[in-house]
Design a protein around this motif. Sequence first.
Motif, PDB file in Angstrom:
ATOM      1  N   LEU A 291       0.806  -1.213   0.000  1.00  0.00           N
ATOM      2  CA  LEU A 291       0.000   0.000   0.000  1.00  0.00           C
ATOM      3  C   LEU A 291       0.846   1.273   0.000  1.00  0.00           C
ATOM      4  CD1 LEU A 291      -2.785  -1.026   2.551  1.00  0.00           C
ATOM      5  CD2 LEU A 291      -3.061  -0.719   0.077  1.00  0.00           C
ATOM      6  N   ALA A 292       2.030   1.213   0.579  1.00  0.00           N
ATOM      7  CA  ALA A 292       2.879   2.403   0.705  1.00  0.00           C
ATOM      8  C   ALA A 292       3.560   2.721  -0.628  1.00  0.00           C
ATOM      9  CB  ALA A 292       3.933   2.172   1.782  1.00  0.00           C
ATOM     10  N   PRO A 293       3.900   3.987  -0.861  1.00  0.00           N
ATOM     11  CA  PRO A 293       4.676   4.345  -2.062  1.00  0.00           C
ATOM     12  C   PRO A 293       6.013   3.611  -2.059  1.00  0.00           C
ATOM     13  CG  PRO A 293       3.773   6.306  -1.002  1.00  0.00           C
ATOM     14  CD  PRO A 293       3.548   5.163  -0.052  1.00  0.00           C
ATOM     15  N   LEU A 294       6.390   3.050  -3.215  1.00  0.00           N
ATOM     16  CA  LEU A 294       7.612   2.250  -3.298  1.00  0.00           C
ATOM     17  C   LEU A 294       8.825   3.154  -3.473  1.00  0.00           C
ATOM     18  CD1 LEU A 294       8.659  -0.683  -3.359  1.00  0.00           C
ATOM     19  CD2 LEU A 294       8.537  -0.556  -5.859  1.00  0.00           C
ATOM     20  N   SER A 295       9.817   2.956  -2.637  1.00  0.00           N
ATOM     21  CA  SER A 295      11.068   3.699  -2.712  1.00  0.00           C
ATOM     22  C   SER A 295      12.149   2.847  -2.049  1.00  0.00           C
ATOM     23  CB  SER A 295      10.944   5.038  -1.974  1.00  0.00           C
ATOM     24  OG  SER A 295      10.789   4.814  -0.575  1.00  0.00           O
ATOM     25  N   PRO A 296      13.423   3.181  -2.246  1.00  0.00           N
ATOM     26  CA  PRO A 296      14.456   2.427  -1.529  1.00  0.00           C
ATOM     27  C   PRO A 296      14.225   2.413  -0.017  1.00  0.00           C
ATOM     28  CG  PRO A 296      15.473   3.721  -3.258  1.00  0.00           C
ATOM     29  CD  PRO A 296      14.012   4.123  -3.220  1.00  0.00           C
ATOM     30  N   ALA A 297      13.772   3.533   0.526  1.00  0.00           N
ATOM     31  CA  ALA A 297      13.536   3.590   1.977  1.00  0.00           C
ATOM     32  C   ALA A 297      12.429   2.628   2.389  1.00  0.00           C
ATOM     33  CB  ALA A 297      13.177   5.019   2.392  1.00  0.00           C
ATOM     34  N   SER A 298      11.326   2.590   1.631  1.00  0.00           N
ATOM     35  CA  SER A 298      10.229   1.685   1.993  1.00  0.00           C
ATOM     36  C   SER A 298      10.653   0.229   1.857  1.00  0.00           C
ATOM     37  CB  SER A 298       8.995   1.969   1.131  1.00  0.00           C
ATOM     38  OG  SER A 298       9.182   1.544  -0.210  1.00  0.00           O
ATOM     39  N   VAL A 299      11.503  -0.052   0.871  1.00  0.00           N
ATOM     40  CA  VAL A 299      12.018  -1.411   0.696  1.00  0.00           C
ATOM     41  C   VAL A 299      12.877  -1.817   1.886  1.00  0.00           C
ATOM     42  CG1 VAL A 299      13.528  -2.889  -0.694  1.00  0.00           C
ATOM     43  CG2 VAL A 299      11.927  -1.338  -1.819  1.00  0.00           C
ATOM     44  N   TYR A 300      13.725  -0.912   2.338  1.00  0.00           N
ATOM     45  CA  TYR A 300      14.614  -1.237   3.461  1.00  0.00           C
ATOM     46  C   TYR A 300      13.827  -1.402   4.764  1.00  0.00           C
ATOM     47  CZ  TYR A 300      18.217   0.251   0.161  1.00  0.00           C
ATOM     48  OH  TYR A 300      19.025   0.388  -0.948  1.00  0.00           O
ATOM     49  N   ILE A 301      12.796  -0.594   4.952  1.00  0.00           N
ATOM     50  CA  ILE A 301      11.952  -0.755   6.141  1.00  0.00           C
ATOM     51  C   ILE A 301      11.218  -2.093   6.087  1.00  0.00           C
ATOM     52  CG2 ILE A 301       9.921   0.139   7.351  1.00  0.00           C
ATOM     53  CD1 ILE A 301      10.805   2.948   6.457  1.00  0.00           C
ATOM     54  N   PHE A 302      10.645  -2.402   4.927  1.00  0.00           N
ATOM     55  CA  PHE A 302       9.960  -3.681   4.756  1.00  0.00           C
ATOM     56  C   PHE A 302      10.904  -4.847   5.014  1.00  0.00           C
ATOM     57  CE2 PHE A 302       9.273  -7.197   1.704  1.00  0.00           C
ATOM     58  CZ  PHE A 302       8.084  -7.710   2.202  1.00  0.00           C
ATOM     59  N   SER A 303      12.109  -4.776   4.450  1.00  0.00           N
ATOM     60  CA  SER A 303      13.067  -5.872   4.597  1.00  0.00           C
ATOM     61  C   SER A 303      13.488  -6.048   6.048  1.00  0.00           C
ATOM     62  CB  SER A 303      14.293  -5.607   3.723  1.00  0.00           C
ATOM     63  OG  SER A 303      13.929  -5.526   2.353  1.00  0.00           O
ATOM     64  N   SER A 304      13.650  -4.943   6.758  1.00  0.00           N
ATOM     65  CA  SER A 304      14.047  -5.029   8.170  1.00  0.00           C
ATOM     66  C   SER A 304      12.946  -5.675   9.002  1.00  0.00           C
ATOM     67  CB  SER A 304      14.362  -3.628   8.704  1.00  0.00           C
ATOM     68  OG  SER A 304      15.406  -3.040   7.967  1.00  0.00           O
ATOM     69  N   LEU A 305      11.693  -5.250   8.789  1.00  0.00           N
ATOM     70  CA  LEU A 305      10.582  -5.823   9.551  1.00  0.00           C
ATOM     71  C   LEU A 305      10.349  -7.284   9.159  1.00  0.00           C
ATOM     72  CD1 LEU A 305       8.068  -2.829   9.432  1.00  0.00           C
ATOM     73  CD2 LEU A 305       9.437  -3.602  11.382  1.00  0.00           C
ATOM     74  N   MET A 306      10.409  -7.568   7.858  1.00  0.00           N
ATOM     75  CA  MET A 306      10.226  -8.952   7.424  1.00  0.00           C
ATOM     76  C   MET A 306      11.359  -9.825   7.929  1.00  0.00           C
ATOM     77  SD  MET A 306       8.229 -11.054   5.972  1.00  0.00           S
ATOM     78  CE  MET A 306       7.055  -9.891   5.284  1.00  0.00           C
ATOM     79  N   GLY A 307      12.563  -9.241   8.019  1.00  0.00           N
ATOM     80  CA  GLY A 307      13.692 -10.006   8.543  1.00  0.00           C
ATOM     81  C   GLY A 307      13.462 -10.472   9.969  1.00  0.00           C
ATOM     82  N   LEU A 308      12.847  -9.630  10.794  1.00  0.00           N
ATOM     83  CA  LEU A 308      12.546 -10.025  12.166  1.00  0.00           C
ATOM     84  C   LEU A 308      11.619 -11.235  12.225  1.00  0.00           C
ATOM     85  CD1 LEU A 308      11.988  -6.514  13.781  1.00  0.00           C
ATOM     86  CD2 LEU A 308      13.923  -8.051  14.191  1.00  0.00           C
ATOM     87  N   LEU A 309      10.820 -11.418  11.167  1.00  0.00           N
ATOM     88  CA  LEU A 309       9.819 -12.495  11.128  1.00  0.00           C
ATOM     89  C   LEU A 309      10.218 -13.627  10.188  1.00  0.00           C
ATOM     90  CD1 LEU A 309       6.851 -10.007  10.614  1.00  0.00           C
ATOM     91  CD2 LEU A 309       7.512 -11.047  12.798  1.00  0.00           C
ATOM     92  N   TRP A 310      11.339 -13.535   9.533  1.00  0.00           N
ATOM     93  CA  TRP A 310      11.699 -14.359   8.382  1.00  0.00           C
ATOM     94  C   TRP A 310      11.790 -15.847   8.720  1.00  0.00           C
ATOM     95  CZ3 TRP A 310      11.413 -13.175   3.498  1.00  0.00           C
ATOM     96  CH2 TRP A 310      12.124 -13.899   2.531  1.00  0.00           C
TER      97      TRP A 310
END
Length: 400
Positions: A291-310
């Motif tokens: 849902l969020a606008p795609l940018s390098p920053a949003s990708v890095y935030i997503f990856s960090s949060l998904m990493g905690l759950l990976w």
Amino acid sequence: MTQVLLCGAIIVTLSMGIRHGFGLWLQPITQEQGWTRQTFAFAIAVQNLSWGVFGIFAGMLADRFGAFRVIIVGALLYALGLVGMALSPTGLLFTLTAGLLIGAAQAGTTYAVIYGVIGRNIPAEKRSWAMGVAAAAGSFGQFLMVPVEGLLISSLGWKQALLVLGGAVLLIAPLAFGLREKSFGGGSAAPREQTIVQALKEALKYPSFQLLMAGYFVCGFQVVFIGVHMPSYLRDKGLSPQVASYALALIGLFNDFGTYIAGSLGQRLPKRKILAFIYLARSVVIAVFLLAPLSPASVYIFSSLMGLLWLSTVPVTNAAVAQIFGVAHLSMLSGFVFFSHQIGSFLGVWLGGLLYDRTGSYNIVWYITIALGVLAALVNLPVRESAIVRPRAAGLPQGA
């Protein structure tokens, strides 16, 4: 205990670290070979399925004869598979090497086999924590190896990069000596309360085991779809290949924390609730990312949060299996649970390629991952974690 954890962790670091970077090869290989994304995705899907099928037998052999021999064979197969992956001229040979051969290799060098050794050598009160440490090592491997693989591809080319990794993975073989177990020195383990067939029948009929398998299916679908297809998804959206490499590395880095925390919490909190939270949180994170606008920053935030759950499901799920059924047949039972995970992995990576080729978009598969996460959260809540009650043979302790 320290030697088992250290050698097991390094083996998982190498084995999992290399395979986490396979998504970086999707576009270079398909573009040079003139293959569709479905061709590449199908080979990786076969790899995951092969990993699951051979994982069952690798677990049986490790429980019966010890992990040492299984890991040695797995390291050799891994090297052969990577070399074959580099030299395959057709999609069929690519599927046989990158898919079947590397999948069999991963079965002998990753969690099911390593967790069996940990389960037999780490006290029960530290078992979930120790499994979290091993899972965190796999995550560190992703953080360490994915940028290295990206650098190798950019500097040497994709074929030479695979050949270099084929040599590097042989380092697993000497590390296997640190996992030799005295009880297997004569080729047979100590007497057991159950035969393999009895243990398997008991587990497959037990509702909580079935629910854990169902949840693990979803885990496989989600993480392998994201791990393999996200680099191409980001490039399709106009982001640079470096963003994808950093994203996968961040998943690995934060997964170090996630798996360790999950393993530690598994010693104190109900494992079913931890698993339900992880699966539900994944769905929320994916939905917000889309849902969020795609940018390098949003990708890095997503990856960090998904990493905690990976891979935070890994130590908790396997510790739950050990808690319910004991450790005598832990590698085999972990292999069966992991087989369910790999069926999900097969569908996640294959559907990603198939639906992209047919629709030109990954959207449908993203939506499936969200729905499956909610479902997995629900099926884990009824799991009963207490040790299974079975008739005791004279002189043998109940459980393990």
